[in-house]
Design a protein around this motif. Sequence first.
Motif, short mmCIF file in Angstrom:
data_model
loop_
_atom_site.label_atom_id
_atom_site.label_comp_id
_atom_site.label_asym_id
_atom_site.label_seq_id
_atom_site.Cartn_x
_atom_site.Cartn_y
_atom_site.Cartn_z
N LEU A 93 0.75 -1.36 0.03
CA LEU A 93 -0.06 -0.05 -0.11
C LEU A 93 0.94 1.35 -0.12
O LEU A 93 2.09 1.26 0.41
N PRO A 94 0.29 2.49 -0.46
CA PRO A 94 1.06 3.83 -0.28
C PRO A 94 1.61 3.76 1.12
O PRO A 94 0.83 3.34 2.07
N LYS A 95 2.83 4.23 1.41
CA LYS A 95 3.41 4.17 2.74
C LYS A 95 2.58 4.72 3.82
O LYS A 95 2.64 4.19 4.86
N ALA A 96 2.10 5.93 3.55
CA ALA A 96 1.08 6.68 4.55
C ALA A 96 -0.27 5.75 4.94
O ALA A 96 -0.39 5.79 6.08
N LEU A 97 -0.71 5.40 3.83
CA LEU A 97 -1.67 4.37 4.37
C LEU A 97 -1.59 3.15 4.94
O LEU A 97 -2.11 3.00 6.16
N HIS A 98 -0.53 2.58 4.88
CA HIS A 98 0.26 1.39 5.34
C HIS A 98 0.49 1.92 6.60
O HIS A 98 0.13 1.03 7.74
N GLU A 99 1.14 2.99 7.08
CA GLU A 99 1.55 3.48 8.34
C GLU A 99 0.20 3.74 9.38
O GLU A 99 0.09 3.30 10.45
N ALA A 100 -0.86 4.04 8.65
CA ALA A 100 -2.25 4.54 9.32
C ALA A 100 -2.72 3.31 9.64
O ALA A 100 -3.57 3.16 10.87
N LEU A 101 -2.87 2.18 9.08
CA LEU A 101 -3.43 0.78 9.12
C LEU A 101 -2.74 0.01 10.10
O LEU A 101 -3.29 -0.79 10.85
N VAL A 102 -1.43 -0.03 10.08
CA VAL A 102 -0.76 -0.89 10.95
C VAL A 102 -1.09 -0.30 12.70
O VAL A 102 -0.87 0.87 13.02
N GLY A 103 -1.67 -1.35 13.23
CA GLY A 103 -1.80 -1.04 14.79
C GLY A 103 -3.25 -0.46 14.99
O GLY A 103 -3.60 -0.22 16.03
N ALA A 104 -4.08 -0.16 13.67
CA ALA A 104 -5.57 0.33 13.79
C ALA A 104 -6.19 -0.88 14.56
O ALA A 104 -6.01 -1.93 14.19
N LYS A 105 -7.17 -0.41 15.26
CA LYS A 105 -8.17 -1.43 15.92
C LYS A 105 -9.67 -1.11 15.36
O LYS A 105 -10.02 -0.10 15.09
N PRO A 106 -10.44 -2.44 15.73
CA PRO A 106 -11.94 -2.32 15.24
C PRO A 106 -12.36 -1.19 16.06
O PRO A 106 -12.16 -0.99 17.18
N GLY A 107 -13.10 -0.35 15.41
CA GLY A 107 -13.96 0.71 15.80
C GLY A 107 -13.12 2.18 15.92
O GLY A 107 -13.75 3.13 16.16
#
Length: 277
Positions: free
Chosen positions: A76-90
């Motif tokens: 994924l684009p680096k910023a999107l990957h960075e945002a999603l890693v560690g993201a939680k449901p909700g």
Amino acid sequence: MTGDAGKKPTLTFPAGKPALTSSAQKVIEGSGTPAKDGDVLTANVTVYNWDGKQNKSPGSDYDQGKSEFVTVSPQLPKALHEALVGAKPGGRVLAVIAKDNLSADQINQAKQQGTDFNASSQVLVVDIVSAAAKAAQGSAVDPGLNGVKLENPGGDKAPTLTTKTAAKPPKKLVVKTVIKGDGPAVKADQTVLAHYIGKIWGTDKKFDSSWDRGEPASFALNQVVKGWAQGLTGVPVGSRVLLTIPPDLGYGKEGNSQGGIKGTDTLVFVVDVLGAA
């Protein structure tokens, strides 16, 4: 930004020219297990074109009334990957995707589709609904179908399907629940995320397996063979089901030469329904 997680966000952009550098932030924390590479998230995505003029949104899953599947991956684009890693449901994350995250080919392709990354950026707001399991979880029951053997090792491991038999195949669609999930029932117009193995009755020939490819597949139920569409509609997410599909609900008299399937073959699938959007 306004709007709670679970509702379409509204963004207010600063005056002046757009930022042409990528960035990421977690807006709402959420709860549960943090996402990692390889996870498939069910999410609602809203996109804005940040051009410093109209800053319009070309689309949102909230407008469609349907979620989508997002695979967490370094591709994924680096910023999107960075945002999603560690993201939680909700949770809710925001990523500004600018030209510094894109290849020359991607920039050219976007320009042909009407987005000029030399003068604008894209802003993605991603609301995470849930993360898919790697396999159906729970104690399995014997499908009780003469001619088919199914071994369920448990955990995240793939089941083993054996269809070598002299028994005659069922003439009608058979759907057997092996593990009953506790998620919502799949609707006929949804896109399903699934792990599956497909074999031919009697020969034990495997013609397809998402497990072998190492990642689940997603498909619209209204665009697959009738046996899948009929057999999976109403199945709770999180279930493992065994399907036997007669030719008229599979590939018909023509069969599928690419898969080595004849027009008289009965197909047997074991399917883990991991998500629906």
